[in-house]
Design an enzyme around this catalytic site. Sequence first.
Site, PDB file in Angstrom:
ATOM      1  N   VAL A 134       0.832  -1.209   0.000  1.00  0.00           N
ATOM      2  CA  VAL A 134       0.000   0.000   0.000  1.00  0.00           C
ATOM      3  C   VAL A 134       0.871   1.266   0.000  1.00  0.00           C
ATOM      4  CG1 VAL A 134      -1.611   1.336   1.412  1.00  0.00           C
ATOM      5  CG2 VAL A 134      -2.028  -1.092   1.012  1.00  0.00           C
ATOM      6  N   GLU A 135       1.960   1.233   0.770  1.00  0.00           N
ATOM      7  CA  GLU A 135       2.790   2.443   0.902  1.00  0.00           C
ATOM      8  C   GLU A 135       3.551   2.772  -0.383  1.00  0.00           C
ATOM      9  OE1 GLU A 135       2.992   4.718   3.146  1.00  0.00           O
ATOM     10  OE2 GLU A 135       1.668   3.790   4.598  1.00  0.00           O
ATOM     11  N   SER A 136       4.163   1.778  -0.990  1.00  0.00           N
ATOM     12  CA  SER A 136       5.036   2.086  -2.134  1.00  0.00           C
ATOM     13  C   SER A 136       4.830   1.115  -3.290  1.00  0.00           C
ATOM     14  CB  SER A 136       6.502   2.074  -1.689  1.00  0.00           C
ATOM     15  OG  SER A 136       6.892   0.764  -1.292  1.00  0.00           O
ATOM     16  N   TYR A 322      -7.553   3.434   5.188  1.00  0.00           N
ATOM     17  CA  TYR A 322      -6.180   2.944   4.989  1.00  0.00           C
ATOM     18  C   TYR A 322      -5.957   1.636   5.742  1.00  0.00           C
ATOM     19  CZ  TYR A 322      -1.128   2.579   5.674  1.00  0.00           C
ATOM     20  OH  TYR A 322       0.158   2.103   5.746  1.00  0.00           O
TER      21      TYR A 322
END
Length: 416
Positions: A134-136, A322
């Site tokens: 999800v982050e990168s 999120y």
Amino acid sequence: MVTSGWSRFIAGLAVLTATVAAPATGQSSQSHLAPPAGLESFLNEVRGEALAAGVSAATFERATRGLEPDPQVLALGSAQPEFVKPVWDYMAGLVSEARIAAGRERVAQYGQTLAAVERAYGVDRHVVLAIWGVESNFGTAAGERSVIRSLATLAAGDARRPRFWRAELIAALRILEQGDVAPERMTGSWAGAMGHTQFMPTTYRARAVDFDRDGRRDIWGSISDSLASTANYLKASGWRTGDPWGFEVILPDGFDHALSGPGRSQPASAWRRLGVVRPGGVAVRETASPLQLLLPAGAQGPAFLVTGNFRAILRYNPAVAYALAVGHLADRIAGGEPVMASWPVSDRPLARAEREELQSRLRQHGLDTGLPDGIIGNQSRAAIRAFQRIRGLPEDGYPSQRLLDVLRQAGGSMKE
Ligand code: CA
């Protein structure tokens, strides 16, 4: 600690704050961003503070010589979408078939590292993997901007949070001083979230680890360091080994939705007694942490029971959408099922002006929402619940289009 953090996050949340780009940068900016003419005088001002914090003159010069503000950073920082993305669109975007497949490939590719990280920190490998995804997007979208340049631009140009950005800038300079990464490799998002894990510099300083033992904490180049740093952060945020983040549940007919929300956590046995089951009639499992009923789209949408591990994920980024996306992606990578219940796609989330109107109308009914600022925090939710109770509506505290319609029809008084 985790509990008070939870309340604070919820209080600060617009219901479906799904536009957050980086951890610890939850609030979008408005019109307080002015492009600084240049960074020279600002950097002269910061220099003394950096040196006092242990940054050498040589490191400071090397990192800041000839630095110009990044106008794109200010443009990205001032983007303030009027309409928030519904939680179901946000999740569909992040938990795509492509990302699930990419996650499963990473399980095969980094199996040994993931197992070692899980042993060392006690955090479920699929959750660690999902945060990376999800982050990168597993390191393929970690951001290519100079972190020093972005943070200097924001510290000089964001009038609302100059101290926040300045502290991150000083922390970034201290990282360079320690030699973990060369200035040209210290890249990240527009907000200065860095590397595979998208850590802000202060988070990096507190939580990044050198898992492959090469002497550097490298969240830009080392997958081992990145996965272990994420697990270390979750562990420090209160992760309990053996508990899931949460799971979808089915509520029985006639269920009292007032039992949802952060203040109403109960053990699994209490939920079972109320007739709550998992899809397929599976019994709600025991957990070390009490379970909170989460209704991310109100009584009309899917229901989840979540543990303290869900709150640990929220420490990464305080948007409920999120944490749900991370938890659900983890489940799907591990072979779990899609969310079973339907999302109320015809009941779109309220725009900011509508949320303000909702608050004003609740106030006309004598229900205290705090200032009508468009942010649905604890006080607004309590006011919504009170109105729903009086009206005999499902008491989910959810600011829906339908609820606003009811309020408009009700006019300014509770009397029929
Ligand atoms: Ca390392």
